[in-house]
Design an enzyme around this catalytic site. Structure first.
Site, PDB file in Angstrom:
ATOM      1  N   GLU A 180     -13.721   3.373   5.711  1.00 48.28           N
ATOM      2  CA  GLU A 180     -13.505   2.857   7.064  1.00 48.28           C
ATOM      3  C   GLU A 180     -14.648   3.132   8.027  1.00 48.28           C
ATOM      4  O   GLU A 180     -14.785   2.455   9.052  1.00 48.28           O
ATOM      5  CB  GLU A 180     -12.222   3.454   7.639  1.00 48.28           C
ATOM      6  CG  GLU A 180     -10.975   2.946   6.948  1.00 48.28           C
ATOM      7  CD  GLU A 180      -9.782   3.799   7.281  1.00 48.28           C
ATOM      8  OE1 GLU A 180      -8.938   3.359   8.059  1.00 48.28           O
ATOM      9  OE2 GLU A 180      -9.708   4.938   6.770  1.00 48.28           O
ATOM     10  N   GLN A 185       0.842  -1.206   0.000  1.00 51.63           N
ATOM     11  CA  GLN A 185       0.000   0.000   0.000  1.00 51.63           C
ATOM     12  C   GLN A 185       0.872   1.249   0.000  1.00 51.63           C
ATOM     13  O   GLN A 185       0.355   2.364   0.002  1.00 51.63           O
ATOM     14  CB  GLN A 185      -0.889   0.016   1.244  1.00 51.63           C
ATOM     15  CG  GLN A 185      -2.065  -0.944   1.177  1.00 51.63           C
ATOM     16  CD  GLN A 185      -2.831  -1.018   2.479  1.00 51.63           C
ATOM     17  OE1 GLN A 185      -2.805  -2.040   3.148  1.00 51.63           O
ATOM     18  NE2 GLN A 185      -3.534   0.034   2.861  1.00 51.63           N
ATOM     19  N   ARG A 228      -8.033  -1.530   9.051  1.00 55.70           N
ATOM     20  CA  ARG A 228      -9.201  -0.712   8.674  1.00 55.70           C
ATOM     21  C   ARG A 228      -9.846  -0.008   9.882  1.00 55.70           C
ATOM     22  O   ARG A 228     -10.324  -0.662  10.788  1.00 55.70           O
ATOM     23  CB  ARG A 228     -10.218  -1.621   7.985  1.00 55.70           C
ATOM     24  CG  ARG A 228     -11.248  -0.901   7.180  1.00 55.70           C
ATOM     25  CD  ARG A 228     -12.098  -1.896   6.456  1.00 55.70           C
ATOM     26  NE  ARG A 228     -12.943  -1.268   5.464  1.00 55.70           N
ATOM     27  CZ  ARG A 228     -13.683  -1.936   4.600  1.00 55.70           C
ATOM     28  NH1 ARG A 228     -13.672  -3.246   4.595  1.00 55.70           N
ATOM     29  NH2 ARG A 228     -14.430  -1.310   3.721  1.00 55.70           N
ATOM     30  N   PHE A 264      -6.338  -3.582   3.602  1.00 53.65           N
ATOM     31  CA  PHE A 264      -6.924  -3.319   4.922  1.00 53.65           C
ATOM     32  C   PHE A 264      -5.893  -2.768   5.898  1.00 53.65           C
ATOM     33  O   PHE A 264      -5.995  -2.994   7.108  1.00 53.65           O
ATOM     34  CB  PHE A 264      -7.590  -4.584   5.486  1.00 53.65           C
ATOM     35  CG  PHE A 264      -8.649  -5.139   4.569  1.00 53.65           C
ATOM     36  CD1 PHE A 264      -9.799  -4.416   4.307  1.00 53.65           C
ATOM     37  CD2 PHE A 264      -8.491  -6.365   3.952  1.00 53.65           C
ATOM     38  CE1 PHE A 264     -10.763  -4.897   3.441  1.00 53.65           C
ATOM     39  CE2 PHE A 264      -9.449  -6.862   3.079  1.00 53.65           C
ATOM     40  CZ  PHE A 264     -10.589  -6.122   2.834  1.00 53.65           C
TER      41      PHE A 264
HETATM   42  N1  MTE Z   1     -12.019  -2.408   0.483  1.00 51.60           N
HETATM   43  C1  MTE Z   1     -11.511  -3.532  -0.059  1.00 51.60           C
HETATM   44  N2  MTE Z   1     -12.286  -4.243  -0.892  1.00 51.60           N
HETATM   45  N3  MTE Z   1     -10.245  -3.959   0.205  1.00 51.60           N
HETATM   46  C2  MTE Z   1      -9.427  -3.272   1.067  1.00 51.60           C
HETATM   47  O1  MTE Z   1      -8.276  -3.669   1.289  1.00 51.60           O
HETATM   48  N4  MTE Z   1      -9.215  -1.334   2.562  1.00 51.60           N
HETATM   49  C3  MTE Z   1      -9.961  -0.459   3.437  1.00 51.60           C
HETATM   50  C4  MTE Z   1     -11.022   0.346   2.691  1.00 51.60           C
HETATM   51  N5  MTE Z   1     -11.780  -0.530   1.838  1.00 51.60           N
HETATM   52  C5  MTE Z   1      -9.940  -2.078   1.662  1.00 51.60           C
HETATM   53  C6  MTE Z   1     -11.256  -1.672   1.318  1.00 51.60           C
HETATM   54  C7  MTE Z   1      -9.082   0.451   4.131  1.00 51.60           C
HETATM   55  S1  MTE Z   1      -8.197  -0.171   5.441  1.00 51.60           S
HETATM   56  C8  MTE Z   1      -8.953   1.740   3.778  1.00 51.60           C
HETATM   57  S2  MTE Z   1      -8.012   2.792   4.673  1.00 51.60           S
HETATM   58  C9  MTE Z   1      -9.644   2.293   2.624  1.00 51.60           C
HETATM   59  O2  MTE Z   1     -10.373   1.312   1.887  1.00 51.60           O
HETATM   60  C10 MTE Z   1      -8.648   2.905   1.690  1.00 51.60           C
HETATM   61  O3  MTE Z   1      -9.294   3.823   0.868  1.00 51.60           O
HETATM   62  P1  MTE Z   1      -8.466   4.933   0.150  1.00 51.60           P
HETATM   63  O4  MTE Z   1      -7.498   4.223  -0.736  1.00 51.60           O
HETATM   64  O5  MTE Z   1      -9.481   5.703  -0.596  1.00 51.60           O
HETATM   65  O6  MTE Z   1      -7.749   5.733   1.186  1.00 51.60           O
END
Ligand code: MTE
Length: 584
Positions: A528, A45, A188, A76
């Site tokens: 989140e 990430q 998350r 996540f």
């Molecule tokens: N949704 C999916 N399908 N897979 C993921 O790994 N990560 C989550 C969330 N939704 C995640 C997800 C987490 S931990 C975060 S911080 C945000 O997506 C990241 O969103 P952003 O890239 O817009 O900051």
């Protein structure tokens, strides 16, 4: 303030560790280059940490290393830092052998080596009046940070610990605790979900102590415009009262509570619980930046985007394409997002905090504006031209067909701070003798502003909520107390929620007609926020356990730690039932 409060309660609750449970484990493919560098494909990430790590291990300049990431099978938060050591090990092996090396951790190694969500123990004292209006809170969160003081155990809890409540006097302290476990990491809603759970436990304690309706006590303390959060943000466009009112009307709370109460009167060994929980997710984007570029290909007018974010399933690439298509006025299938690569996107921050998507979309809109301005003179030479004709003309006019932007903190659009507001109701039916339960219905209403992509955002709300179910109900760890070794490193022992754990009726809806004046195209971040809402089910279960205990004439408050596993729920009922059943 505490000394003047008519009532004071105190307690301790804990919110356990949680594993990121990305389906794809940490991996890195390192290929030595003919210039003494390293080309890396990594499931990260944050590519810059991989470059820094490999540069330091191999003793070569960062510019000789490149990292590419197509997309992740889930991140996540676990791939912000914990991919870097995998890159480092694979790169060292590739460097020494001068051959490509692929390192791909198996689940057990991934679970063993990677830190988990910071485990918090909250100790609190709450002062309040006869109605349940909170006057003062003194609380400490002890955060198990693992073997190094890396994240200080804070994780922005100060931004979330007051959740949706206006607490006039709040003393919040975080005490990091060093243990013999791997360094804890972002999962998350790091800090956020445990903090909101901590606050909800405190207000739950107040309502139970006063024997008042839980929702009424919460409503009495809700924030409104002009209130200042603990983190010092003065609220504008505070929607929490509207969200709660709309949800109340939507699910007919009074009737549902009555039905639950009737059921409980008629059943000794099965109890139902119903609970309403409001929540807030504060968007903070200080210190986030993502280099973003768009390039138009002169041959066919197709566009490719290179941005510094990483798609991990949150939908960043889809929303980036949508924004680009919207601004340029071209079809989405003319636009592609390239894999994130440090060749063009070095110096970007980690993809996390739910803000990456918004910021990349913002940058794309700016890139498009810039490009359209540059294309205008070429367009003016043509009569009613198509996009392809404009691009061909611009190419002949030697117009630079790329645009680049990096969002800055000085950008006030979207604003530095806004909150997304939500409320949830959950109903459960509990088997008092076994601790097993069904989540019969969940209604979750969330404010996403004007959603950029409703299907994606509903998916995020559902997925985040279910991840919250894991945190608050099923995902318990066991560690060897002497060595800190994880004893539950696979799905035989560690239980993220599966299909049969989901609510039978699961209704997730957006607030309508609430565009966010400071968000990208009126939207709000969503990734989140829903995790903390999973705690609503824990509290619904607590209501059901209380109904069982009440039949033992026990209406005292008791702590209900997260995760509230079947075992612990059964124990919470059994303590009193043992007396009841066996008369000892
Ligand atoms: N949704 C999916 N399908 N897979 C993921 O790994 N990560 C989550 C969330 N939704 C995640 C997800 C987490 S931990 C975060 S911080 C945000 O997506 C990241 O969103 P952003 O890239 O817009 O900051």
């Amino acid at each position: 303030a505490m000394a003047t409060a008519p009532h004071v309660v105190s307690g301790t609750v804990r919110c356990n560790d949680q594993y990121n449970f990305h389906l794809e484990n940490q991996a890195a493919l390192c290929i030595p280059t003919d210039t003494g560098g390293m080309d890396i494909m990594a499931t990260t990430q944050w590519q810059d940490t991989c470059i820094e790590t490999v540069s330091q291990i191999l003793g070569i300049p960062e510019s000789r290393i490149s990292v590419e990431t197509q997309r992740l099978g889930g991140g996540f938060g676990g791939k912000i830092y914990y991919n870097a050591p995998v890159c480092g090990m694979a790169a060292l092996a590739a460097y020494v052998t001068n051959r490509p090396v692929l390192m791909n951790l198996d689940l057990h190694t991934n679970m063993q080596s990677q830190g988990k969500r910071t485990h918090y123990v909250f100790e609190y004292q709450v002062g309040f009046d006869d109605d349940g209006r909170i006057i003062a809170i003194v609380a400490t969160g002890y955060g198990d940070v693992g073997a190094l003081l890396f994240n200080k155990g804070d994780e922005y809890t100060v931004g979330y610990i007051d959740n949706v409540y206006n607490i006039p006097n709040f003393k919040w302290t975080v005490q990091p605790v060093k243990t013999n476990k791997p360094v804890s990491t972002a999962v998350r809603a790091p800090g956020t979900a445990p903090a909101i759970y901590g606050m909800e436990c405190m207000i739950d304690h107040v309502a139970t102590y006063l024997k008042k309706d839980h929702l009424q006590v919460r409503k009495l303390n809700l924030m409104q415009d002009g209130d200042t959060t603990l983190a010092g943000v003065v609220l504008e466009h505070c929607l929490i009262k509207d969200v709660v009112a709309q949800l109340e009307a939507q699910v007919n709370i009074a009737q549902r509570l009555q039905a639950v109460s009737d059921f409980n009167k008629n059943n000794r060994w099965r109890k139902r619980g119903f609970h309403v929980m409001p929540n807030r997710y504060a968007m903070v984007w200080e210190g986030r930046f993502y280099t973003t570029s768009i390039y138009v290909n002169h041959g066919d007018g197709s566009v490719h985007i290179c941005h510094g974010g990483v798609d991990m399933g949150q939908g960043i690439n889809t929303k980036a394409i949508q924004c680009c298509a919207y601004k340029l006025g071209i079809p989405m299938d003319l636009i592609t997002v390239k894999p994130t690569s440090t060749i063009v996107n070095t110096n970007s921050k980690y993809s996390a905090g739910s803000t990456t998507t918004g910021l990349v979309c913002l940058a794309i809109l700016k890139c498009c504006e810039d490009l359209l301005e540059r294309l205008a003179p070429s367009k003016a030479k043509l009569v009613n031209p198509s996009w392809r004709e404009i691009i061909k003309q611009a190419y002949l006019d030697v117009v630079d067909l790329r645009a680049h932007y990096m969002p800055q903190i000085k950008d006030k659009y979207p604003s530095e701070h806004y909150s997304s507001w939500g409320a949830c109701t959950a109903e459960v039916e509990l088997d008092v003798l076994t601790g097993q339960y069904q989540i019969t219905q969940v209604d979750y209403l969330n404010d996403t502003g004007t959603s950029l992509n409703p299907q994606l955002d509903i998916g995020q709300l559902e997925g985040g909520f279910i991840m919250g179910l894991g945190l608050f109900l099923t995902e318990g760890f066991k560690f060897d107390p002497m060595t800190g070794q994880l004893l539950t490193d696979g799905t035989w022992e560690y239980k993220p929620p599966l299909g049969k754990d989901l609510p039978i009726n699961f209704n997730v809806k957006f607030m309508r007609n609430v565009p966010n004046p400071t968000g990208v195209l009126g939207s709000k971040i969503v990734g989140e926020a829903p995790v903390s809402t999973g705690a609503c089910v824990l509290f619904a279960l607590k209501r059901a356990v209380e109904a069982a205990r009440a039949e033992q004439n026990n209406t005292d408050w008791f702590p209900f730690h997260a995760p509230a596993t079947v075992e612990s729920i059964q124990t919470a009922c059994l303590n009193d039932l043992a007396q009841y059943t066996f008369g000892n």
